[in-house]
Design a protein around this motif. Structure first.
Motif, PDB file in Angstrom:
ATOM      1  N   SER A 139      -2.133   8.472   4.112  1.00  0.00           N
ATOM      2  CA  SER A 139      -1.509   7.171   4.355  1.00  0.00           C
ATOM      3  C   SER A 139      -0.526   6.848   3.242  1.00  0.00           C
ATOM      4  O   SER A 139      -0.884   6.885   2.062  1.00  0.00           O
ATOM      5  CB  SER A 139      -2.571   6.080   4.434  1.00  0.00           C
ATOM      6  OG  SER A 139      -3.440   6.354   5.504  1.00  0.00           O
ATOM      7  N   ILE A 140       0.678   6.499   3.644  1.00  0.00           N
ATOM      8  CA  ILE A 140       1.752   6.211   2.695  1.00  0.00           C
ATOM      9  C   ILE A 140       2.288   4.820   2.989  1.00  0.00           C
ATOM     10  O   ILE A 140       2.511   4.464   4.145  1.00  0.00           O
ATOM     11  CB  ILE A 140       2.908   7.227   2.829  1.00  0.00           C
ATOM     12  CG1 ILE A 140       2.398   8.651   2.584  1.00  0.00           C
ATOM     13  CG2 ILE A 140       4.055   6.890   1.888  1.00  0.00           C
ATOM     14  CD1 ILE A 140       3.414   9.725   2.918  1.00  0.00           C
ATOM     15  N   THR A 141       2.507   4.043   1.960  1.00  0.00           N
ATOM     16  CA  THR A 141       3.194   2.773   2.104  1.00  0.00           C
ATOM     17  C   THR A 141       4.515   2.886   1.361  1.00  0.00           C
ATOM     18  O   THR A 141       4.566   3.358   0.217  1.00  0.00           O
ATOM     19  CB  THR A 141       2.349   1.579   1.598  1.00  0.00           C
ATOM     20  OG1 THR A 141       3.126   0.385   1.743  1.00  0.00           O
ATOM     21  CG2 THR A 141       1.897   1.741   0.160  1.00  0.00           C
ATOM     22  N   THR A 142       5.574   2.485   2.043  1.00  0.00           N
ATOM     23  CA  THR A 142       6.914   2.610   1.482  1.00  0.00           C
ATOM     24  C   THR A 142       7.850   1.655   2.215  1.00  0.00           C
ATOM     25  O   THR A 142       7.580   1.286   3.359  1.00  0.00           O
ATOM     26  CB  THR A 142       7.426   4.061   1.587  1.00  0.00           C
ATOM     27  OG1 THR A 142       8.642   4.194   0.874  1.00  0.00           O
ATOM     28  CG2 THR A 142       7.634   4.483   3.025  1.00  0.00           C
TER      29      THR A 142
ATOM     30  N   ALA B 169       1.821   5.269  -2.646  1.00  0.00           N
ATOM     31  CA  ALA B 169       2.764   4.153  -2.491  1.00  0.00           C
ATOM     32  C   ALA B 169       4.077   4.575  -3.117  1.00  0.00           C
ATOM     33  O   ALA B 169       4.109   5.105  -4.236  1.00  0.00           O
ATOM     34  CB  ALA B 169       2.228   2.896  -3.177  1.00  0.00           C
TER      35      ALA B 169
ATOM     36  N   VAL C 221       3.123  -5.447  -0.816  1.00  0.00           N
ATOM     37  CA  VAL C 221       2.731  -4.464  -1.821  1.00  0.00           C
ATOM     38  C   VAL C 221       1.226  -4.250  -1.681  1.00  0.00           C
ATOM     39  O   VAL C 221       0.439  -5.192  -1.789  1.00  0.00           O
ATOM     40  CB  VAL C 221       3.092  -4.938  -3.250  1.00  0.00           C
ATOM     41  CG1 VAL C 221       2.601  -3.942  -4.283  1.00  0.00           C
ATOM     42  CG2 VAL C 221       4.590  -5.144  -3.366  1.00  0.00           C
ATOM     43  N   ALA C 222       0.846  -3.027  -1.417  1.00  0.00           N
ATOM     44  CA  ALA C 222      -0.561  -2.709  -1.163  1.00  0.00           C
ATOM     45  C   ALA C 222      -1.322  -2.503  -2.463  1.00  0.00           C
ATOM     46  O   ALA C 222      -0.778  -2.019  -3.457  1.00  0.00           O
ATOM     47  CB  ALA C 222      -0.653  -1.452  -0.321  1.00  0.00           C
TER      48      ALA C 222
ATOM     49  N   ASP D   2       3.278   3.293   6.537  1.00  0.00           N
ATOM     50  CA  ASP D   2       3.345   1.848   6.687  1.00  0.00           C
ATOM     51  C   ASP D   2       4.612   1.365   5.984  1.00  0.00           C
ATOM     52  O   ASP D   2       4.830   1.668   4.807  1.00  0.00           O
ATOM     53  CB  ASP D   2       2.117   1.197   6.040  1.00  0.00           C
ATOM     54  CG  ASP D   2       2.171  -0.306   6.100  1.00  0.00           C
ATOM     55  OD1 ASP D   2       1.767  -0.855   7.145  1.00  0.00           O
ATOM     56  OD2 ASP D   2       2.617  -0.929   5.118  1.00  0.00           O
ATOM     57  N   THR D   3       5.458   0.650   6.722  1.00  0.00           N
ATOM     58  CA  THR D   3       6.722   0.182   6.138  1.00  0.00           C
ATOM     59  C   THR D   3       6.754  -1.335   5.992  1.00  0.00           C
ATOM     60  O   THR D   3       7.834  -1.930   5.870  1.00  0.00           O
ATOM     61  CB  THR D   3       7.911   0.650   7.003  1.00  0.00           C
ATOM     62  OG1 THR D   3       7.746   0.149   8.324  1.00  0.00           O
ATOM     63  CG2 THR D   3       8.041   2.157   6.996  1.00  0.00           C
TER      64      THR D   3
ATOM     65  N   ARG E  89       7.581   2.904  -4.125  1.00  0.00           N
ATOM     66  CA  ARG E  89       8.310   1.655  -4.332  1.00  0.00           C
ATOM     67  C   ARG E  89       9.457   1.901  -5.306  1.00  0.00           C
ATOM     68  O   ARG E  89       9.452   2.867  -6.057  1.00  0.00           O
ATOM     69  CB  ARG E  89       7.387   0.568  -4.920  1.00  0.00           C
ATOM     70  CG  ARG E  89       6.253   0.193  -4.029  1.00  0.00           C
ATOM     71  CD  ARG E  89       6.757  -0.575  -2.833  1.00  0.00           C
ATOM     72  NE  ARG E  89       5.641  -0.936  -1.973  1.00  0.00           N
ATOM     73  CZ  ARG E  89       5.736  -1.019  -0.656  1.00  0.00           C
ATOM     74  NH1 ARG E  89       6.870  -0.783  -0.050  1.00  0.00           N
ATOM     75  NH2 ARG E  89       4.702  -1.347   0.061  1.00  0.00           N
TER      76      ARG E  89
ATOM     77  N   LEU F 195      -3.677  -0.266  -4.127  1.00  0.00           N
ATOM     78  CA  LEU F 195      -4.138   1.111  -3.962  1.00  0.00           C
ATOM     79  C   LEU F 195      -5.597   1.288  -4.369  1.00  0.00           C
ATOM     80  O   LEU F 195      -6.225   2.263  -3.982  1.00  0.00           O
ATOM     81  CB  LEU F 195      -3.250   2.070  -4.746  1.00  0.00           C
ATOM     82  CG  LEU F 195      -1.790   2.129  -4.289  1.00  0.00           C
ATOM     83  CD1 LEU F 195      -1.001   3.126  -5.140  1.00  0.00           C
ATOM     84  CD2 LEU F 195      -1.686   2.504  -2.826  1.00  0.00           C
TER      85      LEU F 195
ATOM     86  N   PHE G 244      -4.371   3.131   1.124  1.00  0.00           N
ATOM     87  CA  PHE G 244      -3.277   4.108   1.134  1.00  0.00           C
ATOM     88  C   PHE G 244      -3.548   5.190   0.096  1.00  0.00           C
ATOM     89  O   PHE G 244      -4.164   4.938  -0.938  1.00  0.00           O
ATOM     90  CB  PHE G 244      -1.936   3.430   0.826  1.00  0.00           C
ATOM     91  CG  PHE G 244      -1.509   2.490   1.897  1.00  0.00           C
ATOM     92  CD1 PHE G 244      -0.870   2.955   3.038  1.00  0.00           C
ATOM     93  CD2 PHE G 244      -1.745   1.120   1.788  1.00  0.00           C
ATOM     94  CE1 PHE G 244      -0.491   2.091   4.049  1.00  0.00           C
ATOM     95  CE2 PHE G 244      -1.366   0.250   2.786  1.00  0.00           C
ATOM     96  CZ  PHE G 244      -0.741   0.742   3.918  1.00  0.00           C
TER      97      PHE G 244
END
Length: 155
Positions: free
Chosen positions: A104-107, A151, A140-141, A135-136, A153, A143, A148
């Motif tokens: 899982s990636i948040t960006t 991340a 701000v997650a 996840d876009t 950023r 971690l 995720f």
């Protein structure tokens, strides 16, 4: 064929190689072509077919020099064997999915579109057991909550 008292119990499975030989022979319509498809000799194919018929206690094929013909039992068994083989093939996919790992990636949307998306198909081909979840959302997650794995950023 086998005497009814010698028939296998319903929970005893036939040898898979024998089932495969039967299906290949039924599809090919000839022993020579089926043996070639399976990469075995005609005599090995014949032994597998005999093993299956003995296991089932039923004659499945009427043999002739040039062609084979299914008996009524053979026709019924072919339908069941095809269903079972499809289920086994599906089982392979289910097993692979169970072994798959999700990353899982948040960006930000921009980064995903410009830097991840162009390489996504190549990544999936090279890593079939890794599924990316991207996840876009602008939030701000945290971690530390293990939501995720990564991340990305900037700013």
């Amino acid at each position: 064929m086998a005497h009814p008292k010698d028939r296998p119990t319903p929970d005893k499975l036939p040898p898979l190689g024998a089932v495969e030989a039967f299906v290949a022979t039924s599809q090919a319509g000839s022993f020579a072509e089926a043996a070639e498809r399976l990469g075995i000799s005609a005599s090995a194919l014949s032994r597998r077919l005999k093993t299956l018929e003995e296991h089932l206690g039923e004659r499945l094929l009427v043999r002739s020099k040039s062609r084979i013909q299914l008996t009524a039992a053979g026709d019924a068994y072919l339908k069941a064997a095809n269903r079972a083989l499809k289920m086994l093939a599906t089982g392979k996919e289910v097993a692979l999915q169970a072994e798959a790992e999700t990353v899982s990636i948040t960006t930000p949307q921009f980064f995903a579109e410009q830097f991840i998306a162009p390489h996504f198909a190549d990544f999936e081909r090279a890593n079939p057991n890794i599924h990316l979840r991207i996840d876009t959302s602008p939030r701000v997650a945290d971690l530390r909550k293990n939501e995720f794995d990564l991340a990305i950023r900037y700013g």
